[in-house]
Design an enzyme around this catalytic site. Structure first.
Site, PDB file in Angstrom:
ATOM      1  N   TYR A 115      18.290  16.299  29.374  1.00 48.08           N
ATOM      2  CA  TYR A 115      18.022  17.163  28.494  1.00 48.08           C
ATOM      3  C   TYR A 115      17.312  18.466  29.079  1.00 48.08           C
ATOM      4  O   TYR A 115      17.606  19.560  28.664  1.00 48.08           O
ATOM      5  CB  TYR A 115      17.590  16.540  27.145  1.00 48.08           C
TER       6      TYR A 115
ATOM      7  N   SER B 271      14.266  24.449  23.837  1.00 51.01           N
ATOM      8  CA  SER B 271      13.634  23.445  23.288  1.00 51.01           C
ATOM      9  C   SER B 271      12.184  23.390  23.685  1.00 51.01           C
ATOM     10  O   SER B 271      12.096  24.430  24.915  1.00 51.01           O
ATOM     11  CB  SER B 271      14.248  22.217  23.769  1.00 51.01           C
TER      12      SER B 271
HETATM   13  P1  NDP Z   1      23.010  18.063  15.592  1.00 53.83           P
HETATM   14  O1  NDP Z   1      23.402  16.949  16.195  1.00 53.83           O
HETATM   15  O2  NDP Z   1      22.550  18.152  14.199  1.00 53.83           O
HETATM   16  O3  NDP Z   1      24.237  19.155  15.565  1.00 53.83           O
HETATM   17  C1  NDP Z   1      24.960  19.475  16.465  1.00 53.83           C
HETATM   18  C2  NDP Z   1      26.127  20.283  16.370  1.00 53.83           C
HETATM   19  O4  NDP Z   1      26.726  20.681  17.668  1.00 53.83           O
HETATM   20  C3  NDP Z   1      27.270  19.823  15.656  1.00 53.83           C
HETATM   21  O5  NDP Z   1      27.782  20.733  14.771  1.00 53.83           O
HETATM   22  C4  NDP Z   1      28.156  19.294  16.518  1.00 53.83           C
HETATM   23  O6  NDP Z   1      29.482  19.312  16.001  1.00 53.83           O
HETATM   24  C5  NDP Z   1      28.197  20.462  17.716  1.00 53.83           C
HETATM   25  N1  NDP Z   1      28.544  20.217  18.900  1.00 53.83           N
HETATM   26  C6  NDP Z   1      28.087  19.182  19.794  1.00 53.83           C
HETATM   27  N2  NDP Z   1      28.849  19.203  20.939  1.00 53.83           N
HETATM   28  C7  NDP Z   1      29.780  20.245  20.931  1.00 53.83           C
HETATM   29  C8  NDP Z   1      30.896  20.742  21.735  1.00 53.83           C
HETATM   30  N3  NDP Z   1      31.060  20.450  22.968  1.00 53.83           N
HETATM   31  N4  NDP Z   1      31.520  21.800  21.228  1.00 53.83           N
HETATM   32  C9  NDP Z   1      31.162  22.177  19.961  1.00 53.83           C
HETATM   33  N5  NDP Z   1      30.397  21.905  19.102  1.00 53.83           N
HETATM   34  C10 NDP Z   1      29.643  20.939  19.621  1.00 53.83           C
HETATM   35  O7  NDP Z   1      21.963  18.717  16.445  1.00 53.83           O
HETATM   36  P2  NDP Z   1      20.968  19.666  16.167  1.00 53.83           P
HETATM   37  O8  NDP Z   1      20.934  20.678  15.071  1.00 53.83           O
HETATM   38  O9  NDP Z   1      19.474  18.956  16.167  1.00 53.83           O
HETATM   39  O10 NDP Z   1      20.750  20.295  17.339  1.00 53.83           O
HETATM   40  C11 NDP Z   1      21.272  21.861  17.560  1.00 53.83           C
HETATM   41  C12 NDP Z   1      20.775  22.639  18.917  1.00 53.83           C
HETATM   42  O11 NDP Z   1      19.241  22.810  18.819  1.00 53.83           O
HETATM   43  C13 NDP Z   1      21.093  21.720  20.205  1.00 53.83           C
HETATM   44  O12 NDP Z   1      21.312  22.620  21.182  1.00 53.83           O
HETATM   45  C14 NDP Z   1      19.796  20.928  20.401  1.00 53.83           C
HETATM   46  O13 NDP Z   1      19.546  20.741  21.826  1.00 53.83           O
HETATM   47  C15 NDP Z   1      18.767  21.939  19.986  1.00 53.83           C
HETATM   48  N6  NDP Z   1      17.324  21.350  19.556  1.00 53.83           N
HETATM   49  C16 NDP Z   1      17.180  20.593  18.759  1.00 53.83           C
HETATM   50  C17 NDP Z   1      15.944  20.328  18.247  1.00 53.83           C
HETATM   51  C18 NDP Z   1      15.651  19.321  17.067  1.00 53.83           C
HETATM   52  O14 NDP Z   1      14.578  19.019  17.007  1.00 53.83           O
HETATM   53  N7  NDP Z   1      16.838  19.008  16.283  1.00 53.83           N
HETATM   54  C19 NDP Z   1      14.891  20.530  18.791  1.00 53.83           C
HETATM   55  C20 NDP Z   1      15.179  21.327  19.962  1.00 53.83           C
HETATM   56  C21 NDP Z   1      16.353  21.999  20.227  1.00 53.83           C
HETATM   57  P3  NDP Z   1      30.701  18.147  16.851  1.00 53.83           P
HETATM   58  O15 NDP Z   1      30.045  16.883  17.175  1.00 53.83           O
HETATM   59  O16 NDP Z   1      31.505  17.905  15.500  1.00 53.83           O
HETATM   60  O17 NDP Z   1      31.027  19.047  17.684  1.00 53.83           O
END
Ligand code: NDP
Length: 254
Positions: free
Chosen positions: A158, A145
């Protein structure tokens, strides 16, 4: 000769890929020819995402497991390698966000942040790297990030987790590059996903993102696809331990 971005014959496991950045990167890898294994905890949402991606002609499997459980991770990776096939590409993308003032931040929530982002990246990579090392190749991409290298109020846990993921990426390269693996990271800027729902709804925050980002806007999830395909493909074969910022110039300016 032109560099190859072709992923035909490769299989990619993308954690946290039922929506958001994970699903967008999985779609990009599928577009470059890879077979895809999607993952998340919610089986219904995961099944729907897998069906949508399969409808585009991609070869897709869904594997529901919680990346914070070592036992579930080990079982899932073993099942995948035995029943679906070897994993050539791993994207450690699953993530959550919990915001709040640090002085009131609950101990167990801090632990959950570390477990979801850092311990999971170690656990899934460890399980997958065993096979990759045996085969002499593999591409691991960890999701960092802009908060891997800078801070903002209310998101210190975070940021601590994402900074650890950046240095875990370098550590993995130190241990596994000599075994034929490439381990790199992508650090996205601000993208409109479920994780940022509260920020997207806040007009002041929207203005701040647009002014703070040299390109003047939030990122579109599809804009992570190029970096993911590049770091998964032969085109990046001599790149290791690198953190690639995909942030519209955010970290280049103050
Ligand atoms: P979302 O919340 O849209 O998606 C998160 C995904 O992770 C979902 O599919 C969720 O599904 C899954 N997930 C969460 N916890 C678990 C777990 N314990 N085991 C398995 N799956 C899990 O988030 P983003 O797409 O925005 O983020 C994706 C990544 O990118 C993250 O690591 C985030 O920190 C990073 N990021 C995002 C940014 C942004 O601007 N959006 C910027 C920088 C980094 P479910 O809940 O069903 O498990």
């Amino acid at each position: 000769m032109a560099p190859s971005f072709d992923l035909t014959g490769r299989r990619a496991l993308v954690t946290g890929s039922s929506r958001g950045l994970g699903l967008a990167m999985a779609s990009a890898l599928a577009g470059a020819g890879a077979s895809i294994v999607l993952n998340a905890r919610d089986e219904v949402a995961l099944g729907a995402a897998a069906a949508d991606l399969a409808a585009t002609g991609a070869d897709v499997h869904a594997l529901a497991f919680d990346v914070t459980s070592e036992e579930s991770v080990t079982d899932a990776v073993m099942h995948c390698e035995k029943e679906i096939g070897p994993i050539d590409i791993l994207i450690n993308n699953a993530g959550i966000q919990i915001r709040g003032p640090l002085e009131d931040f609950a101990f167990d929530k801090f632990e959950l942040m570390l477990s979801t982002h850092v311990v999971s990246t170690f656990a899934v990579s460890k399980a997958v790297a065993k096979g990759m090392i045996g085969r002499g190749h593999g591409k691991i991409i960890n999701i960092c990030s802009v908060l891997s290298s800078a801070a903002r109020p209310n998101v210190a846990p975070y940021g601590a987790a994402k900074a650890a993921v950046a240095n875990l990426t370098r550590g993995m390269a130190a241990d596994w590059a000599p075994r034929g693996l490439n381990i790199n990271a992508i650090a996205p800027g601000y993208f409109k996903t479920e994780l940022n729902k509260a920020l997207i709804a806040d007009p002041k925050f929207n203005d701040w993102v647009e002014q703070r980002t040299p390109q003047g806007r939030w990122g579109e999830v599809e804009e992570l696809g190029g970096a993911a395909v590049f770091l998964a493909s032969p085109a990046s074969n001599f790149i290791n331990g690198h953190v690639l910022y995909v942030d519209g110039g955010f970290t280049a300016v103050v």
